[in-house]
Design an enzyme around this catalytic site. Structure first.
Site, mmCIF file in Angstrom:
data_model
loop_
_atom_site.group_PDB
_atom_site.id
_atom_site.type_symbol
_atom_site.label_atom_id
_atom_site.label_comp_id
_atom_site.label_asym_id
_atom_site.label_seq_id
_atom_site.Cartn_x
_atom_site.Cartn_y
_atom_site.Cartn_z
ATOM 1 N N CYS A 145 63.234 112.706 31.103
ATOM 2 C CA CYS A 145 63.169 111.923 32.344
ATOM 3 C C CYS A 145 64.536 111.364 32.724
ATOM 4 C CB CYS A 145 62.148 110.794 32.180
ATOM 5 S SG CYS A 145 61.555 110.145 33.774
ATOM 6 N N ASP B 209 54.229 102.910 27.408
ATOM 7 C CA ASP B 209 55.628 102.506 27.333
ATOM 8 C C ASP B 209 55.707 101.096 26.767
ATOM 9 O OD1 ASP B 209 58.370 102.585 27.612
ATOM 10 O OD2 ASP B 209 58.373 102.829 29.786
#
Length: 208
Positions: free
Chosen positions: A8, A127
């Site tokens: 990412c 996360d």
């Protein structure tokens, strides 16, 4: 089953190419201006155009305006949307693209309860929780909090790097991993050696 990997925070075509050549299953483009990894629509379009078939181009948004998401989708090849803010399931569904929803982990019961609110998500991304920061903290969380009872595939994020990815897979058995800062030379600029080392560790664990 092989652990999938998304690299990412891609901001350059050359970084996308390294990710693909190293075996990444997906790349992520960040459409969130406060992030040091944010890209413009023009940047994103050029990067996405360089990515071959069978590699998923993912667009990351944080509490975006509907019109902005539509604009991105009209101008950039986007295969998957990742919502990283306070969006609800209805908002996420309206763009006629498959999506994943990011949740920040404080305790396992919160994750289970929150994931139920996104019945249309293809997966749930977990996360690290940090007040006021939607993601990209570069910090891990307590992996023992990853719940076993989630019905959807789990994507693990937060503080992953070549040095800890083997332990991450062994401890949590995620469907996929999402890495950004752990494979960078500086914020937004990927390190080819780190990307290759990360993917190599993933494949090593999967073979053992």
């Amino acid at each position: 089953m092989r652990t999938r990997v998304k690299i990412c925070g891609i901001t350059r075509i050359e970084d996308a190419k390294v990710a693909v050549e190293s075996g990444a299953d997906a790349i992520g483009l960040v459409f969130y201006e406060p992030s040091p990894r944010s890209v413009t629509i023009d940047q994103a379009a050029a990067i996405a155009q360089s990515v071959p078939a069978f590699v998923t181009v993912t667009a990351l948004f944080v509490n975006p305006d509907q019109s902005y998401v539509q604009d991105v989708l009209e101008k950039v090849r986007i295969d998957l949307i990742q919502f990283h803010g306070d969006e609800d399931n209805a908002f996420c569904c309206q763009f006629n693209r498959p999506f994943i929803k990011a949740l920040r982990v404080r305790q396992a019961s919160d994750v289970v309860a929150s994931s139920v609110r996104f019945p249309d998500a293809l997966a749930i991304l977990l996360d690290a929780y940090k007040p006021g920061v939607p993601g990209g903290t570069g910090e891990t969380f307590d992996w023992s909090l990853v719940p076993n009872e989630l019905e959807k595939p789990i994507i693990l994020a937060g503080g992953l790097a070549p040095e800890n990815v083997s332990d991450a897979i062994t401890q949590t058995a995620p469907f996929a991993l999402d890495v950004s800062g752990g494979v960078e030379a500086s914020k937004g600029i990927k390190d080819a050696g780190k990307i290759k080392a990360f993917l190599s560790e993933v494949y090593h664990v999967n073979r053992s």
